[in-house]
Write an enzyme that holds these catalytic residues in place. Structure first.
Site, PDB file in Angstrom:
ATOM      1  N   LYS A 154       0.847  -1.197   0.000  1.00 61.84           N
ATOM      2  CA  LYS A 154       0.000   0.000   0.000  1.00 61.84           C
ATOM      3  C   LYS A 154       0.883   1.246   0.000  1.00 61.84           C
ATOM      4  O   LYS A 154       1.560   1.538   0.978  1.00 61.84           O
ATOM      5  CB  LYS A 154      -0.882   0.043   1.251  1.00 61.84           C
ATOM      6  CG  LYS A 154      -1.924   1.141   1.153  1.00 61.84           C
ATOM      7  CD  LYS A 154      -2.462   1.579   2.502  1.00 61.84           C
ATOM      8  CE  LYS A 154      -1.831   2.825   3.030  1.00 61.84           C
ATOM      9  NZ  LYS A 154      -1.989   4.051   2.232  1.00 61.84           N
ATOM     10  N   GLY A 207       6.390   4.802   8.900  1.00 62.24           N
ATOM     11  CA  GLY A 207       5.548   5.985   9.032  1.00 62.24           C
ATOM     12  C   GLY A 207       5.670   6.568  10.423  1.00 62.24           C
ATOM     13  O   GLY A 207       6.721   6.448  11.063  1.00 62.24           O
ATOM     14  N   SER A 208       4.586   7.170  10.893  1.00 57.56           N
ATOM     15  CA  SER A 208       4.643   7.867  12.177  1.00 57.56           C
ATOM     16  C   SER A 208       4.627   6.873  13.337  1.00 57.56           C
ATOM     17  O   SER A 208       4.103   5.752  13.215  1.00 57.56           O
ATOM     18  CB  SER A 208       3.448   8.811  12.290  1.00 57.56           C
ATOM     19  OG  SER A 208       2.248   8.064  12.249  1.00 57.56           O
ATOM     20  N   THR A 209       5.175   7.300  14.454  1.00 55.63           N
ATOM     21  CA  THR A 209       5.192   6.447  15.638  1.00 55.63           C
ATOM     22  C   THR A 209       3.767   6.184  16.122  1.00 55.63           C
ATOM     23  O   THR A 209       3.445   5.084  16.577  1.00 55.63           O
ATOM     24  CB  THR A 209       6.057   7.103  16.734  1.00 55.63           C
ATOM     25  OG1 THR A 209       7.398   7.220  16.210  1.00 55.63           O
ATOM     26  CG2 THR A 209       6.105   6.276  18.006  1.00 55.63           C
ATOM     27  N   VAL A 211       0.840   5.955  14.331  1.00 50.78           N
ATOM     28  CA  VAL A 211       0.168   4.911  13.536  1.00 50.78           C
ATOM     29  C   VAL A 211       0.908   3.579  13.675  1.00 50.78           C
ATOM     30  O   VAL A 211       0.281   2.516  13.765  1.00 50.78           O
ATOM     31  CB  VAL A 211       0.034   5.336  12.056  1.00 50.78           C
ATOM     32  CG1 VAL A 211      -0.550   4.204  11.222  1.00 50.78           C
ATOM     33  CG2 VAL A 211      -0.854   6.576  11.936  1.00 50.78           C
ATOM     34  N   GLY A 212       2.230   3.633  13.750  1.00 52.04           N
ATOM     35  CA  GLY A 212       3.020   2.408  13.918  1.00 52.04           C
ATOM     36  C   GLY A 212       2.636   1.654  15.178  1.00 52.04           C
ATOM     37  O   GLY A 212       2.572   0.415  15.192  1.00 52.04           O
ATOM     38  N   GLU A 229       9.442   0.962  11.024  1.00 47.75           N
ATOM     39  CA  GLU A 229      10.437   2.036  10.849  1.00 47.75           C
ATOM     40  C   GLU A 229       9.684   3.329  11.111  1.00 47.75           C
ATOM     41  O   GLU A 229       8.827   3.718  10.317  1.00 47.75           O
ATOM     42  CB  GLU A 229      11.013   2.037   9.429  1.00 47.75           C
ATOM     43  CG  GLU A 229      11.761   0.780   9.040  1.00 47.75           C
ATOM     44  CD  GLU A 229      13.047   0.561   9.814  1.00 47.75           C
ATOM     45  OE1 GLU A 229      13.454   1.458  10.577  1.00 47.75           O
ATOM     46  OE2 GLU A 229      13.626  -0.525   9.677  1.00 47.75           O
ATOM     47  N   CYS A 263      13.108  10.476   7.918  1.00 50.28           N
ATOM     48  CA  CYS A 263      13.156   9.975   9.299  1.00 50.28           C
ATOM     49  C   CYS A 263      14.565  10.050   9.862  1.00 50.28           C
ATOM     50  O   CYS A 263      14.735  10.071  11.077  1.00 50.28           O
ATOM     51  CB  CYS A 263      12.598   8.555   9.366  1.00 50.28           C
ATOM     52  SG  CYS A 263      13.231   7.470   8.104  1.00 50.28           S
ATOM     53  N   GLU A 354       9.378  15.193  16.391  1.00 50.55           N
ATOM     54  CA  GLU A 354       9.783  15.093  14.993  1.00 50.55           C
ATOM     55  C   GLU A 354       9.015  16.142  14.190  1.00 50.55           C
ATOM     56  O   GLU A 354       7.785  16.101  14.123  1.00 50.55           O
ATOM     57  CB  GLU A 354       9.474  13.697  14.454  1.00 50.55           C
ATOM     58  CG  GLU A 354       9.919  13.540  13.007  1.00 50.55           C
ATOM     59  CD  GLU A 354       9.732  12.128  12.472  1.00 50.55           C
ATOM     60  OE1 GLU A 354       8.628  11.591  12.592  1.00 50.55           O
ATOM     61  OE2 GLU A 354      10.707  11.591  11.913  1.00 50.55           O
TER      62      GLU A 354
HETATM   63  P1  NDP Z   1       1.289   7.943   8.768  1.00 47.54           P
HETATM   64  O1  NDP Z   1       1.992   7.132   9.799  1.00 47.54           O
HETATM   65  O2  NDP Z   1      -0.096   8.353   9.000  1.00 47.54           O
HETATM   66  O3  NDP Z   1       1.279   7.162   7.354  1.00 47.54           O
HETATM   67  C1  NDP Z   1       2.162   6.144   6.967  1.00 47.54           C
HETATM   68  C2  NDP Z   1       1.414   5.066   6.180  1.00 47.54           C
HETATM   69  O4  NDP Z   1       0.489   4.396   7.046  1.00 47.54           O
HETATM   70  C3  NDP Z   1       0.562   5.625   5.033  1.00 47.54           C
HETATM   71  O5  NDP Z   1       0.592   4.703   3.961  1.00 47.54           O
HETATM   72  C4  NDP Z   1      -0.810   5.683   5.672  1.00 47.54           C
HETATM   73  O6  NDP Z   1      -1.875   5.686   4.742  1.00 47.54           O
HETATM   74  C5  NDP Z   1      -0.814   4.423   6.487  1.00 47.54           C
HETATM   75  N1  NDP Z   1      -1.830   4.384   7.551  1.00 47.54           N
HETATM   76  C6  NDP Z   1      -2.503   5.425   8.111  1.00 47.54           C
HETATM   77  N2  NDP Z   1      -3.361   4.977   9.052  1.00 47.54           N
HETATM   78  C7  NDP Z   1      -3.235   3.625   9.079  1.00 47.54           C
HETATM   79  C8  NDP Z   1      -3.850   2.578   9.849  1.00 47.54           C
HETATM   80  N3  NDP Z   1      -4.773   2.840  10.775  1.00 47.54           N
HETATM   81  N4  NDP Z   1      -3.459   1.319   9.625  1.00 47.54           N
HETATM   82  C9  NDP Z   1      -2.523   1.028   8.706  1.00 47.54           C
HETATM   83  N5  NDP Z   1      -1.918   1.959   7.948  1.00 47.54           N
HETATM   84  C10 NDP Z   1      -2.253   3.255   8.135  1.00 47.54           C
HETATM   85  O7  NDP Z   1       2.195   9.178   8.487  1.00 47.54           O
HETATM   86  P2  NDP Z   1       1.720  10.573   7.815  1.00 47.54           P
HETATM   87  O8  NDP Z   1       1.877  10.423   6.396  1.00 47.54           O
HETATM   88  O9  NDP Z   1       0.376  10.999   8.289  1.00 47.54           O
HETATM   89  O10 NDP Z   1       2.774  11.580   8.442  1.00 47.54           O
HETATM   90  C11 NDP Z   1       2.578  12.158   9.734  1.00 47.54           C
HETATM   91  C12 NDP Z   1       3.901  12.300  10.448  1.00 47.54           C
HETATM   92  O11 NDP Z   1       4.475  11.012  10.624  1.00 47.54           O
HETATM   93  C13 NDP Z   1       4.950  13.067   9.668  1.00 47.54           C
HETATM   94  O12 NDP Z   1       4.808  14.427   9.775  1.00 47.54           O
HETATM   95  C14 NDP Z   1       6.199  12.532  10.319  1.00 47.54           C
HETATM   96  O13 NDP Z   1       6.426  13.183  11.550  1.00 47.54           O
HETATM   97  C15 NDP Z   1       5.880  11.092  10.556  1.00 47.54           C
HETATM   98  N6  NDP Z   1       6.347  10.222   9.446  1.00 47.54           N
HETATM   99  C16 NDP Z   1       7.497   9.543   9.604  1.00 47.54           C
HETATM  100  C17 NDP Z   1       7.986   8.775   8.570  1.00 47.54           C
HETATM  101  C18 NDP Z   1       9.238   8.037   8.711  1.00 47.54           C
HETATM  102  O14 NDP Z   1       9.808   7.599   7.712  1.00 47.54           O
HETATM  103  N7  NDP Z   1       9.729   7.847   9.900  1.00 47.54           N
HETATM  104  C19 NDP Z   1       7.307   8.675   7.292  1.00 47.54           C
HETATM  105  C20 NDP Z   1       6.065   9.419   7.221  1.00 47.54           C
HETATM  106  C21 NDP Z   1       5.641  10.135   8.278  1.00 47.54           C
HETATM  107  P3  NDP Z   1      -2.392   7.032   4.029  1.00 47.54           P
HETATM  108  O15 NDP Z   1      -1.803   7.006   2.691  1.00 47.54           O
HETATM  109  O16 NDP Z   1      -3.860   6.900   3.985  1.00 47.54           O
HETATM  110  O17 NDP Z   1      -1.923   8.179   4.849  1.00 47.54           O
END
Ligand code: NDP
Length: 456
Positions: A154, A207-209, A211-212, A229, A263, A354
């Site tokens: 995804k 992604g974000s901590t 949602v992770g 990650e 990140c 972050e």
């Molecule tokens: P998210 O953690 O929301 O998104 C990462 C991925 O998870 C996207 O594909 C997202 O889908 C998906 N997702 C969202 N909700 C769920 C769920 N309930 N179950 C499973 N998967 C889900 O990050 P954001 O893009 O909203 O970014 C927000 C903040 O997170 C940033 O400002 C940054 O601080 C941090 N971040 C850190 C990253 C890293 O590499 N460490 C990468 C991205 C963000 P969708 O496409 O619908 O959003």
């Protein structure tokens, strides 16, 4: 079915609509992936290796096309986008070596032969963020496929275009149908279904901590392995004995690359107090020289932020902070923000959270022990840099900082041949490096009895 309008962040203008998958479509994709996986795992190891090499070759032949897509969809500077597309091919080539090298053990035991096998999990669900859409996807799908799994992936809603194209290129390269499926959709629909579906056997999340943590909790309910990650607040530690010119010249790229949406961004610079003023004098011209603008230009070093929402979120971090100096950014259409250096104290929000934007917090420290204490003074532990000419100090500090990926007198974080991942709230598990394919398998132990049987 609903659709998402993908926008060019440098102009704010729509590129195209992408249909978002429903839960029923995910279930159908997983059913097909399961069948494809059985056939894939049954192939000779060399056949899987050859298929991945062919995929790498097709990606290589499309580097310019993939890079142009990333410039348009993510606003990455063209030089970076080309590197990212080439990196996907390199990661595929590297893990093409894995099917023939997934060695088990033969363990000495009494009364027989004991052997271990690395069995693929089955179907692996990969959830990718918007900051590095191609590279982060490849770190999951290349070793997962190499280990004999099928992959459902995804992409982030904001940045699906290169992942969708990679899915098409996999089929062009001759990978079996349904083995690698890219499923665009909303996180709480498609991503969440990966965590709850009984036939998705492993999840990889970046992604974000926040949602992770949810993803890990859902996976725990299903007893499903997960790698995470997550975010970072990495320190760039500059000691008085360092090459100050080199440290200052390289500091902007270490935090402002990809507009700070990285990140591994070194978003805190810790400078020994005795050289604090001198370091800032050297840093200021380097920040002014950092080229922000049209990502399609070869000379551009930083493009826009990914969305208006992300720009506003990052700008919110600047309320009430003590700005030391700022670089330049275009005005008008697109989601622009000038690189910004702020004076901070360790407990400040800007020094703890972050930001995920082109903002860096600078703070002084007293001595080596203070540097290590401050570097560790956030909940994150992903990356970091240590600048010193003292070898003993470099060794002590790199062992003392609780981060997964450190570099001394450099800011490198990512090489496909070396492990990558975070400690503390920055994640669980490791990607890349020589062991990544094995991480997509579970060990089976078989004992073959050779004694006490009728051998007549
Ligand atoms: P998210 O953690 O929301 O998104 C990462 C991925 O998870 C996207 O594909 C997202 O889908 C998906 N997702 C969202 N909700 C769920 C769920 N309930 N179950 C499973 N998967 C889900 O990050 P954001 O893009 O909203 O970014 C927000 C903040 O997170 C940033 O400002 C940054 O601080 C941090 N971040 C850190 C990253 C890293 O590499 N460490 C990468 C991205 C963000 P969708 O496409 O619908 O959003």
């Amino acid at each position: 079915m609903s659709a998402f309008t993908v926008v060019n962040p440098a102009t704010g203008r729509p590129i195209r609509d992408v249909e978002l998958a429903t839960e029923a479509q995910v279930d159908d994709a997983v059913r097909r992936a399961l069948a494809a996986q059985r056939a894939w795992a049954a192939l000779a190891p060399v056949a899987r290796a050859d298929a991945l090499r062919a995929f790498a070759g097709v990606v290589e032949a499309h580097v310019d096309e993939l890079a142009a897509l990333e410039v348009a969809n993510s606003g990455h500077p063209i030089g970076s986008a080309r590197w990212e597309a080439g990196h996907v091919a390199q990661v595929l080539n590297y893990y093409a070596g894995a099917p023939e090298r997934l060695l088990g053990s033969q363990i000495p035991v009494a009364g027989g032969i004991d052997v271990t096998f690395h069995e693929p999990y089955g179907v692996v669900g990969i959830i990718v963020p918007w900051n590095f859409p191609m590279t982060i996807a490849a770190w999951g799908f290349a070793p997962a496929l190499a280990a004999g799994n099928a992959v459902v992936l995804k992409p982030a809603e904001l940045t699906p275009l290169t992942a969708l194209r990679l899915g098409e290129l996999a089929r062009e390269a001759g990978l079996p149908d349904d083995l690698f499926q890219v499923i665009p959709g909303a996180g709480p629909v498609v991503g969440r279904r990966f965590t709850t579906h009984p036939d998705v056997h492993m999840v990889v999340f970046t992604g974000s901590t926040a949602v992770g943590t949810e993803v890990a909790a859902e996976c725990a309910r299903m007893l499903k392995p997960v790698t995470l990650e997550l975010g970072g607040k990495s320190a760039n530690i500059v000691f008085a004995d360092a090459d100050l010119e080199g440290a200052a010249a390289s500091a902007p790229a270490a935090v402002f690359d990809n507009a700070g949406q990285d990140c591994c961004a070194r978003s805190r610079i810790l400078v020994q107090r005795s050289v604090y003023d001198r370091f800032l004098e050297l840093l200021e011209p380097a920040v002014h020289a950092w080229r922000v603008g049209d990502p399609a230009l070869e000379t551009t070093e930083m493009g826009p932020l990914i969305s208006a929402g992300q720009r506003d979120r990052v700008a919110g971090f600047l309320d009430g902070v003590d700005v030391a100096f700022r670089g330049a950014a275009p005005e008008g259409d697109g989601f622009w923000l000038a690189p910004t250096v702020v004076h901070a104290s360790p407990g400040d929000r800007i020094a703890q959270e972050e930001v995920f934007g082109p903002v860096v917090a600078v703070m002084p420290f007293e001595d080596e022990a203070d540097a290590v204490r401050l570097a560790n003074d956030t909940r994150y532990g992903l990356a970091g840099s240590i600048w010193t000419e003292n070898l003993g100090r470099a060794v002590r500090v790199s062992r003392g900082v609780r981060s997964g990926v450190l570099s001394v007198n450099s800011h490198s974080s990512v090489r496909y041949a070396t492990p990558f991942g975070g400690m503390k709230a920055s994640g669980l598990g490791r990607e890349l490096g020589p062991d990544a394919a094995e991480h997509f398998t579970e060990t089976k132990n078989v004992f073959y009895a050779t004694e006490g049987q009728d051998t007549a």
